[in-house]
Design a protein around this motif. Structure first.
Motif, PDB file in Angstrom:
ATOM      1  N   UNK A 165     -17.274  -3.034 -12.146  1.00 62.07           N
ATOM      2  CA  UNK A 165     -18.669  -2.607 -12.279  1.00 62.07           C
ATOM      3  C   UNK A 165     -19.210  -2.112 -10.942  1.00 62.07           C
ATOM      4  N   UNK A 166     -18.844  -2.796  -9.860  1.00 59.13           N
ATOM      5  CA  UNK A 166     -19.277  -2.379  -8.528  1.00 59.13           C
ATOM      6  C   UNK A 166     -18.561  -1.115  -8.058  1.00 59.13           C
ATOM      7  N   UNK A 167     -17.409  -0.849  -8.650  1.00 57.69           N
ATOM      8  CA  UNK A 167     -16.573   0.276  -8.215  1.00 57.69           C
ATOM      9  C   UNK A 167     -16.275   1.215  -9.383  1.00 57.69           C
ATOM     10  N   UNK A 168     -17.309   1.569 -10.130  1.00 57.56           N
ATOM     11  CA  UNK A 168     -17.133   2.553 -11.199  1.00 57.56           C
ATOM     12  C   UNK A 168     -16.705   3.883 -10.579  1.00 57.56           C
ATOM     13  N   UNK A 169     -15.712   4.495 -11.180  1.00 53.35           N
ATOM     14  CA  UNK A 169     -15.112   5.693 -10.587  1.00 53.35           C
ATOM     15  C   UNK A 169     -16.041   6.897 -10.713  1.00 53.35           C
ATOM     16  N   UNK A 170     -16.287   7.550  -9.588  1.00 54.46           N
ATOM     17  CA  UNK A 170     -17.041   8.802  -9.565  1.00 54.46           C
ATOM     18  C   UNK A 170     -16.075   9.934  -9.894  1.00 54.46           C
ATOM     19  N   UNK A 185       0.849  -1.190   0.000  1.00 55.87           N
ATOM     20  CA  UNK A 185       0.000   0.000   0.000  1.00 55.87           C
ATOM     21  C   UNK A 185       0.885   1.239   0.000  1.00 55.87           C
ATOM     22  N   UNK A 186       0.748   2.030  -1.042  1.00 55.73           N
ATOM     23  CA  UNK A 186       1.515   3.260  -1.182  1.00 55.73           C
ATOM     24  C   UNK A 186       0.762   4.396  -0.504  1.00 55.73           C
ATOM     25  N   UNK A 187       1.232   4.793   0.681  1.00 59.45           N
ATOM     26  CA  UNK A 187       0.605   5.866   1.431  1.00 59.45           C
ATOM     27  C   UNK A 187      -0.017   5.357   2.719  1.00 59.45           C
ATOM     28  N   UNK A 188      -0.019   6.221   3.734  1.00 60.99           N
ATOM     29  CA  UNK A 188      -0.769   5.934   4.962  1.00 60.99           C
ATOM     30  C   UNK A 188      -1.652   7.129   5.296  1.00 60.99           C
ATOM     31  N   UNK A 189      -2.197   7.760   4.256  1.00 56.00           N
ATOM     32  CA  UNK A 189      -3.187   8.803   4.449  1.00 56.00           C
ATOM     33  C   UNK A 189      -4.531   8.209   4.811  1.00 56.00           C
ATOM     34  N   UNK A 190      -5.541   9.043   4.855  1.00 56.29           N
ATOM     35  CA  UNK A 190      -6.856   8.611   5.318  1.00 56.29           C
ATOM     36  C   UNK A 190      -7.439   7.489   4.463  1.00 56.29           C
ATOM     37  N   UNK A 191      -7.336   7.593   3.127  1.00 57.91           N
ATOM     38  CA  UNK A 191      -7.922   6.554   2.274  1.00 57.91           C
ATOM     39  C   UNK A 191      -7.170   5.236   2.422  1.00 57.91           C
ATOM     40  N   UNK A 192      -5.852   5.294   2.537  1.00 57.43           N
ATOM     41  CA  UNK A 192      -5.072   4.068   2.736  1.00 57.43           C
ATOM     42  C   UNK A 192      -5.457   3.392   4.044  1.00 57.43           C
ATOM     43  N   UNK A 244      -2.971  -4.309  -9.612  1.00 52.33           N
ATOM     44  CA  UNK A 244      -3.006  -2.997  -8.965  1.00 52.33           C
ATOM     45  C   UNK A 244      -4.434  -2.637  -8.542  1.00 52.33           C
ATOM     46  N   UNK A 245      -4.529  -1.823  -7.504  1.00 50.98           N
ATOM     47  CA  UNK A 245      -5.786  -1.230  -7.073  1.00 50.98           C
ATOM     48  C   UNK A 245      -5.556   0.271  -6.934  1.00 50.98           C
ATOM     49  N   UNK A 246      -6.405   1.048  -7.569  1.00 55.67           N
ATOM     50  CA  UNK A 246      -6.339   2.501  -7.472  1.00 55.67           C
ATOM     51  C   UNK A 246      -7.475   2.976  -6.586  1.00 55.67           C
ATOM     52  N   UNK A 247      -7.147   3.680  -5.516  1.00 53.41           N
ATOM     53  CA  UNK A 247      -8.173   4.137  -4.590  1.00 53.41           C
ATOM     54  C   UNK A 247      -8.773   5.449  -5.070  1.00 53.41           C
ATOM     55  N   UNK A 248      -9.901   5.330  -5.778  1.00 57.82           N
ATOM     56  CA  UNK A 248     -10.657   6.479  -6.270  1.00 57.82           C
ATOM     57  C   UNK A 248     -12.006   6.517  -5.554  1.00 57.82           C
ATOM     58  N   UNK A 256     -14.392   9.845  -0.121  1.00 52.18           N
ATOM     59  CA  UNK A 256     -13.193   9.049  -0.411  1.00 52.18           C
ATOM     60  C   UNK A 256     -12.906   7.944   0.593  1.00 52.18           C
ATOM     61  N   UNK A 257     -13.182   8.177   1.887  1.00 54.53           N
ATOM     62  CA  UNK A 257     -12.866   7.143   2.878  1.00 54.53           C
ATOM     63  C   UNK A 257     -13.856   5.991   2.812  1.00 54.53           C
ATOM     64  N   UNK A 258     -15.140   6.311   2.698  1.00 54.42           N
ATOM     65  CA  UNK A 258     -16.132   5.262   2.475  1.00 54.42           C
ATOM     66  C   UNK A 258     -15.775   4.470   1.222  1.00 54.42           C
ATOM     67  N   UNK A 259     -15.379   5.157   0.169  1.00 55.67           N
ATOM     68  CA  UNK A 259     -15.047   4.498  -1.096  1.00 55.67           C
ATOM     69  C   UNK A 259     -13.891   3.520  -0.916  1.00 55.67           C
ATOM     70  N   UNK A 260     -12.856   3.946  -0.185  1.00 50.79           N
ATOM     71  CA  UNK A 260     -11.705   3.066   0.025  1.00 50.79           C
ATOM     72  C   UNK A 260     -12.104   1.811   0.794  1.00 50.79           C
ATOM     73  N   UNK A 261     -12.959   1.968   1.796  1.00 52.26           N
ATOM     74  CA  UNK A 261     -13.418   0.812   2.562  1.00 52.26           C
ATOM     75  C   UNK A 261     -14.239  -0.125   1.685  1.00 52.26           C
ATOM     76  N   UNK A 262     -15.116   0.434   0.859  1.00 52.82           N
ATOM     77  CA  UNK A 262     -15.931  -0.406  -0.014  1.00 52.82           C
ATOM     78  C   UNK A 262     -15.065  -1.149  -1.032  1.00 52.82           C
TER      79      UNK A 262
END
Length: 472
Positions: A385-390, A12-19, A352-356, A363-369
């Motif tokens: 399909x479940x995680x189409x980028x907003x 995991x690249x980063x330890x910010x809120x989304x990470x 890879x996984x891109x946290x969008x 953004x934080x709810x999105x990362x958890x989902x």
């Protein structure tokens, strides 16, 4: 003999809120997953480490942070410009919270290794490595499953980004972080920037006794703002919070045009603006209370001549003109862009996984989902399909574009029983927080919730025509 490589299922690249939100849910949903987290900062929290000392959340603490641990205390503010609304954690509280999550949950699990003051790179053969910013040591990383990029947001704060405008000799310009270091009064104060940091600078100056007449606000673009009163937790706010969602859906379904849409949203106080006489040209997910808005409206000297180009001792030069300035002016730079447009990538790629974002301004709810989907769905096409980028917001039309993808994603989530069950117990999911404490026999409130589906369908049917009208 070369050092043994580091190994983990996920790098995991980063330890910010989304990470942090992603890893927290991954640990809960995948009992075997191991994680290596790498960040250039010395502690978790990402940009919160660089933010100004008086920064606070703009949203209730109840749905910020990670899913497994509450940040909010369930208390409403009794005084100040957030009085009557649920508390907003300070930057120091947010940093302490993420440190606790790391020290009390992640590391004791035995499945997370954390390398602060380090950065990730890629060798010529495509293998990742981690380099220490202090010792200079470098180790290759064997990633068994995926690399998770939690750095796409690139949240910028004034302390880490120089102004794009130039400063003449003798001009006193400081980043927002330096405001508490003021050692003498200035004849005038000029705030440069109209986003969250600009608003916070204005409010800080007013709270600390600076008369509105001594404050100038350089505002390149006016913005539509969320009304914080519309998304408050607690059963006492249920009707208004859920009603706000229904009201937004009604506005979309009933709007005859885009101008009519925003007129409806403003009339019902879903969206607010600082000057009712100025049409906003941007939307960036910023949130205010009505009391904060009243304070911001006390500033009469608002310069709307585009972006600032140069500051001289007796004048400021902007895109569309020049304005005289007092030589004893303290300029407060708030021009760093907090939201950066992400690259056009899907959430899930090969390896890879891109946290969008997969829900509007969440953004934080999105990362958890995304972590839940990674743990329970195997087909790559279904995952995306479940995680189409907003789309990230920039212009007012993006408010509608974000709703379009959010509605489509929500409809797909309803078809996945496991995901739907997780959503209704996830504290980062606003709807789940709204319904806490609603009893099975509370027919009035349950009826409001049932309206969501029908109104979402009507809004979804109207969306394409509204979006098409913006291109006409």
């Amino acid at each position: 003999m070369p050092a043994s490589p580091l190994e983990a299922d996920y790098l995991v690249m980063g330890t910010g809120a989304t990470a942090m939100a992603f890893v927290d849910t991954l640990l809960s949903e995948d009992a075997d997953a191991t994680v290596l987290m790498v960040d250039r900062h010395h502690r978790p929290g990402g940009h919160w480490n660089d933010a100004y000392p008086f920064v606070r959340l703009h949203q209730p603490s109840e749905w910020y942070g990670v899913a497994s641990r509450e940040l909010g205390q369930g208390n409403r503010d009794a005084t100040g410009i957030n009085a009557g609304l649920y508390g907003l954690a300070s930057g120091a509280q947010v940093l302490a919270y993420f440190d606790q999550v790391m020290q009390e949950r992640f590391l004791p699990s035995g499945r997370v290794r954390w390398l602060p003051m380090s950065e990730v790179g890629t060798d010529a053969d495509g293998v990742n490595h981690v380099s220490s910013l202090t010792s200079g040591t470098r180790k290759r990383v064997r990633v068994r499953k995926k690399v998770v990029n939690a750095t796409h947001a690139q949240t910028a704060v004034p302390s880490t980004h120089k102004p794009k405008y130039t400063l003449g000799p003798g001009v006193n310009c400081v980043p927002l972080n330096r405001l508490p270091d003021i050692s003498r009064p200035h004849a005038a104060y000029t705030v440069v920037g109209s986003g969250k940091t600009g608003m916070d600078a204005i409010l800080w100056l007013l709270e600390n006794g600076v008369a509105p007449a001594r404050i100038r606000w350089v505002m390149p673009r006016d913005a539509w703002l969320w009304n914080r009163a519309n998304f408050q937790p607690g059963l006492e706010n249920f009707e208004r919070s859920v009603g706000s969602n229904l009201g937004q859906l009604d506005a979309i379904a009933e709007a005859a045009s885009l101008p009519d849409l925003f007129a409806r949203l403003e009339a019902t106080e879903q969206l607010l603006r600082i000057d009712p006489a100025v049409q906003p040209s941007t939307f960036r997910c910023a949130v205010v209370s009505q009391a904060e808005l009243a304070q911001l409206r006390r500033i009469d000297d608002v310069v709307r001549l585009g972006h600032l180009r140069r500051i001289e001792t007796t004048r400021i030069v902007l895109d569309q003109g020049t304005v005289p300035a007092d030589p004893d002016t303290l300029y407060i730079d708030c021009s760093a862009c907090a939201i950066v447009m992400p690259p056009a990538l899907p959430v899930f790629e090969a390896g890879r996984i891109n946290l969008f974002m997969v829900r509007t301004c969440a953004p934080l709810f999105s990362a958890a989902l995304i972590a839940y989907v990674e743990s329970h769905v195997t087909d790559p096409a279904e995952k995306n399909a479940l995680c189409t980028v907003v789309p990230s917001p920039e212009r007012p039309i993006d408010w509608l574009r974000m709703w379009a993808v959010t509605l489509a994603n929500t409809a797909r989530w309803r078809q996945h029983a496991g995901l739907q069950a997780w959503l209704m117990q996830c504290r980062l999911n606003a709807i789940a927080v709204f319904v806490r404490g609603v009893k099975p026999d509370d027919t009035a409130r349950l009826a409001l919730l049932k309206q969501m589906g029908a109104k979402a369908g009507a809004a979804g049917a109207r969306l394409p025509a509204l979006l098409a009208s913006a291109k006409a």
